[in-house]
Design a protein around this motif. Structure first.
Motif, PDB file in Angstrom:
ATOM      1  N   HIS B   3       0.845  -1.204   0.000  1.00 28.28           N
ATOM      2  CA  HIS B   3       0.000   0.000   0.000  1.00 28.28           C
ATOM      3  C   HIS B   3       0.870   1.239   0.000  1.00 28.28           C
ATOM      4  N   GLU B 210     -15.296  -6.239  -8.370  1.00 26.27           N
ATOM      5  CA  GLU B 210     -16.262  -6.541  -7.301  1.00 26.27           C
ATOM      6  C   GLU B 210     -17.486  -7.295  -7.821  1.00 26.27           C
ATOM      7  N   PRO B 212     -19.388 -10.297  -9.243  1.00 24.34           N
ATOM      8  CA  PRO B 212     -19.122 -11.734  -9.345  1.00 24.34           C
ATOM      9  C   PRO B 212     -19.468 -12.267 -10.731  1.00 24.34           C
ATOM     10  N   GLU B 401     -11.551   2.737  -8.506  1.00 25.57           N
ATOM     11  CA  GLU B 401     -11.500   3.352  -7.191  1.00 25.57           C
ATOM     12  C   GLU B 401     -10.822   2.353  -6.237  1.00 25.57           C
ATOM     13  N   TRP B 402     -10.563   2.798  -5.031  1.00 23.37           N
ATOM     14  CA  TRP B 402      -9.884   1.912  -4.070  1.00 23.37           C
ATOM     15  C   TRP B 402     -10.580   0.573  -3.911  1.00 23.37           C
ATOM     16  N   ARG B 403     -11.913   0.608  -3.850  1.00 19.76           N
ATOM     17  CA  ARG B 403     -12.636  -0.652  -3.639  1.00 19.76           C
ATOM     18  C   ARG B 403     -12.404  -1.627  -4.776  1.00 19.76           C
ATOM     19  N   ARG B 406      -8.593  -2.935  -4.669  1.00 16.40           N
ATOM     20  CA  ARG B 406      -8.420  -3.922  -3.608  1.00 16.40           C
ATOM     21  C   ARG B 406      -9.066  -5.262  -3.987  1.00 16.40           C
ATOM     22  N   GLU B 426      -1.851   4.578  -5.934  1.00 21.72           N
ATOM     23  CA  GLU B 426      -2.848   5.581  -6.308  1.00 21.72           C
ATOM     24  C   GLU B 426      -2.178   6.537  -7.286  1.00 21.72           C
TER      25      GLU B 426
END
Lengths: 561, 561
Positions: B3, B210, B212, B401-403, B406, B426
């Motif tokens: 990170h 994110e 599925p 975005e971060w989500r 990750r 970032e």
């Protein structure tokens, strides 16, 4: 389908023996639900909620229904039936009771407890009448029967209103979970009985009419929650609505099972869960709940926090955690669960919170990546069941934007309700039930009433328009001091700009130009204030448009000394 | 997982033989994708896009990547590889080429045609190098190989960049539709070959990490479209992105089948479809297309309109139709299809359009109620396939975005990429590839550069903060004229308020109070300008807070005459 005509006029006097239904909120929007029933000169209100503002209403705290069409008849209101305790159904009650505190409130035990707690903050003690499903109460000329419905808050009720004009049923918000956590089903047999008697008009929750199929059971969430609890390494932080007793019950049950302690965070969460627990709606095993201040004494893996802020509200605990602006500092290994809906319009704010939490290393579980939320409103499949059981003679979708109202009407038509007996109304549209037929007859005033700070209603659409321009483009103030006798410029123009993105120093050439223009005009005779203002507006406006392609607000102020 | 540390310092000098990767946009946001590769003192850029502003950036037209970290080395850039023709990948090219028009652009035929059309509007004629999948080109020290990928625009390419430091693959945007409309698959065998050679670092599109499972085929939409065409009584109006050639192809095919004529509406739609048709990407049967001006000669049931505005853009044709502010007047029986995504942040605007169209009687078909859209980005199931084929030694998720970043990293780790070899960076975070290991080494400036009107970069965060306050609360200007020698007030205070929601007449008492306070202070000696300003700010601010619970911007202006 009956649509309101754009040139709909004022409603005529109500015919004798007819029932008038006027939605003042909730049709054409999701929020500020309020419907006025009028019969024989008396009024009954069902729900009185608030609407939360969108970007189009900058700086506004709340939006209320417009009470002006009933303001001269506040003494003729026999009661306000509250179908359940959500803000969009009860939030405007304090503002109406301010105008007449004698109007009785009718609702279930939990609903009344929530509105009484809210009214206490406004220092109002209301007259209340507690009712239960199956009960029947005469409220003025309105013979009201209450029917259990299942929703995302316990103790919700539908109401059947009988008058000599016929029977109208208002569902309030509902869905039809067939395995509800508290065993309290939407009482379809009771609706079937009403249908047998003859349901003249059905006002039905249309929020999920566009969603195909059926809403999963609330209890289905438990599997996803258990999965979170089984895998969480450190703290678990759950954000939800402060009124969602069943959702929070499931979090408490999982915490109990996984031997974690729970602390509530946030004023409304602590208050509502206290009420729900006291009244027996929330079952709390043994010494599960601890004070948030004692959390430091517990290892992270033994902790669950339950807070608000699931809609990305910037001042709520969760947003502040995401910004590292809260005593609870998110660290790698924390798990955050947003066990909540994603209300349209809030996406950007919610994703900002999710991204912020993720950036600090939290594992964020939300409805986008796990089954941690189910909706509280009946979807298309459920509505079909409901219409086939209720067999209403007339249908009027409520609690929805236009797209929902229309989809709901289409479903009703599919089940056999005649097209000409479905009424799509909007706020302020007056519907009369005469001889068993519901028809649009006119309209009343039903605009937005804005609450901003401590005042109600003094923010107008014009102020909002100014705010939108100021917010997008900023402003340029131009001050000129003139001698009142000679009309000569004594000082200025002095420029002050904010939000325009134009540096103060950049104005030097245009100020010189403006000065020159003013002097040139003045040489032709004494300038009037209005002429100076015009000259300022034209000169500065053109200069900004030419040089920056922007249109800030331009405010000339001329002072005579 | 690596990170970026919040206190990350400036990046050190690049080691000899190492490759530096610096994302200037697209990480931590969806938009303004731009990555700089540096080797041996030379630079290669992949993509150079714009970001569209959110509510937090009021009045802003576009957001660019910050070029400041490369501004002193514009002559060392060997080229800009454009992976595909979307705005978030090519939109900032004109702004970079303004600073150095000699930088060559490298891309596929359609990508170059779209950027050249855009640059023509900026009066720039770029140097271009057209490439195709399977080709390999040496661009300075960067040995680039291009690989076909499938996306929501034709002719998209991934690029494998070989330097002595190793091979880096940047996917650009992609998904893996196994039955693409044009038969052009994401070339997994080519990626497998690169894997065999050894993929040192993979920069991968994480947008749908994110989500599925698998994205449905583009051609699956055809069933929903045909259903619309079979049932539409009057006009059909389809809104889509002006670059989605395959989506529009399917609309044309359905129109042809159902014997309707098609007109394109809107500048970008007409321009792009012209380009796509000329280059052979859009196949137009016979005399299907007509000019929008000739539509009045055709019966409504023979007409299809294709327009932009699917994201609720207020100035686009669709929004204006919803507001009855367009020559095309929506009537009962018209069908509107939003064959497009619902980009987060645009929900409110899009639903406003849907509600407006519904209100006029249109039947609105959108992704919420029919299968009229599929995403252009690989979802979790596809990414797993991709990682198992590519076997990258290091993984760096981009375009999210971060989500998303990750979730993408988590998927990579599940397929066996070592946790310590996944890099979540970032914008501005500098990653060096040394000895086969990718590591964060520092950061460079990578803030938002705002385009507002005709200017680039002169809107600062401070101007935006002013705009936000002005937009939420409005302002109160207080104008005082003092005698420069005596310090006595000659005129004022004169108040001018906008957006505060406070009526001009309401200020009378506080003006009197302020006048009194100024006089009292002045009696103790000559007041300085700063003291007057302070007194104004304090008196007015407190009065507004006490009486209205609001905090408008307060601007005291003191002029000495």
């Amino acid at each position: 389908m009956s649509h309101p005509h754009p040139e709909l006029g004022a409603a005529p006097a109500l015919k004798e023996g007819a029932l008038r239904i006027t939605p003042l909120g909730g049709l054409g929007e999701i929020g500020r639900n309020m419907t006025v029933f009028e019969y024989g000169g008396r009024l009954l209100i069902v729900d009185c909620g608030v609407l939360f503002p969108e970007d189009e209403q900058p700086g506004i705290d709340l939006i209320l229904p417009d009470f002006s069409s009933i303001r001269d008849r506040l003494d003729k209101i026999d009661g306000i039936v509250l179908t359940h305790g959500h803000e969009d159904h009860i939030g405007a009650v304090p503002y109406l009771l301010r105008e007449n505190p004698d109007i009785p409130l009718i609702g279930s035990k939990l609903t009344l407890a929530l509105i009484e707690a809210k009214l206490a903050e406004h220092r109002i003690r209301p007259y209340v009448l507690e009712v239960k499903e199956g009960e029947r109460e005469r409220i003025g000329p309105f013979d009201c029967e209450f029917i259990a419905v299942n929703h995302s808050i316990p103790d919700a009720l539908a109401v059947a209103i009988r008058t000599p004009a016929g029977m109208v049923v208002a569902t309030g918000d509902f869905k039809m979970d067939q395995l509800p956590l508290d065993g309290r089903l939407t009482d379809l047999p009771a609706f079937a009985k009403l249908a047998e008697e003859g349901m003249d008009l059905l006002l039905v929750d249309s929020t999920n009419a566009e969603v195909p199929g059926f809403i999963p059971h609330e209890r289905d969430i438990s599997a996803a929650l258990r999965n979170v609890f089984a895998n969480a390494e450190r703290r678990i932080i759950v954000a939800s609505f402060a009124s969602h007793v069943h959702r929070i019950q499931q979090v408490l049950d999982a915490a109990h099972e996984y031997k974690r302690k729970v602390a509530f965070v946030g004023r409304s969460m602590v208050r509502n869960m206290g009420i729900a627990r006291d009244l027996g709606y929330l079952k709390v095993p043994g010494n599960l709940i601890v004070d948030v201040k004692t959390l430091d004494d517990l290892p992270d893996k033994d902790v669950v926090l339950i807070c608000t802020g699931s809609q990305g509200e910037p001042m709520a605990a969760l947003s502040r955690m995401a910004n590292r602006d809260h005593q609870i500092r998110i660290v790698e290994g924390d798990t955050v669960v947003l066990a909540s809906s994603l209300i349209p319009g809030n996406e950007t704010a919610i994703y900002r919170v999710i991204n912020g939490l993720t950036r600090w290393g939290a594992n964020v579980v939300h409805k986008g990546n796990a089954k941690v939320h189910v909706s509280g409103h009946a979807s298309a499949g459920e509505l079909l069941y409901f219409f086939n059981i209720c067999k209403p003679r007339n249908l009027m979708p409520v609690h929805g934007e236009w797209r929902h109202l229309r989809a709901c009407a289409d479903l009703g038509i599919k089940t056999g309700i005649p097209k000409e007996r479905t009424v799509i109304a909007e706020d302020g549209v007056v519907v009369d039930l005469v001889d068993g037929v519901a028809k649009i007859v006119g309209k009343v005033q039903a605009g937005y009433v804005y609450v901003d700070g401590s005042s109600v209603g003094d923010i107008t659409e014009a102020s909002l328009k100014d705010r939108r321009i100021l917010g997008e483009e900023g402003f340029i103030s131009v001050f000129v001091v003139v001698d009142s006798s000679s009309g000569k410029i004594v000082s200025g123009p002095t420029i002050q700009a904010r939000g325009s993105g134009i540096d103060d120093s950049a104005f030097v050439p245009v100020v010189a130009k403006l000065q020159e223009a003013l002097e040139r005009s003045a040489s032709d005779g004494v300038l009037e204030v209005r002429q100076i203002q015009q000259l300022v507006r034209r000169t500065i406006g053109k200069w900004v448009a030419d040089n920056y392609r922007r249109r800030p607000m331009i405010l000339p102020v001329v002072v005579e000394v």
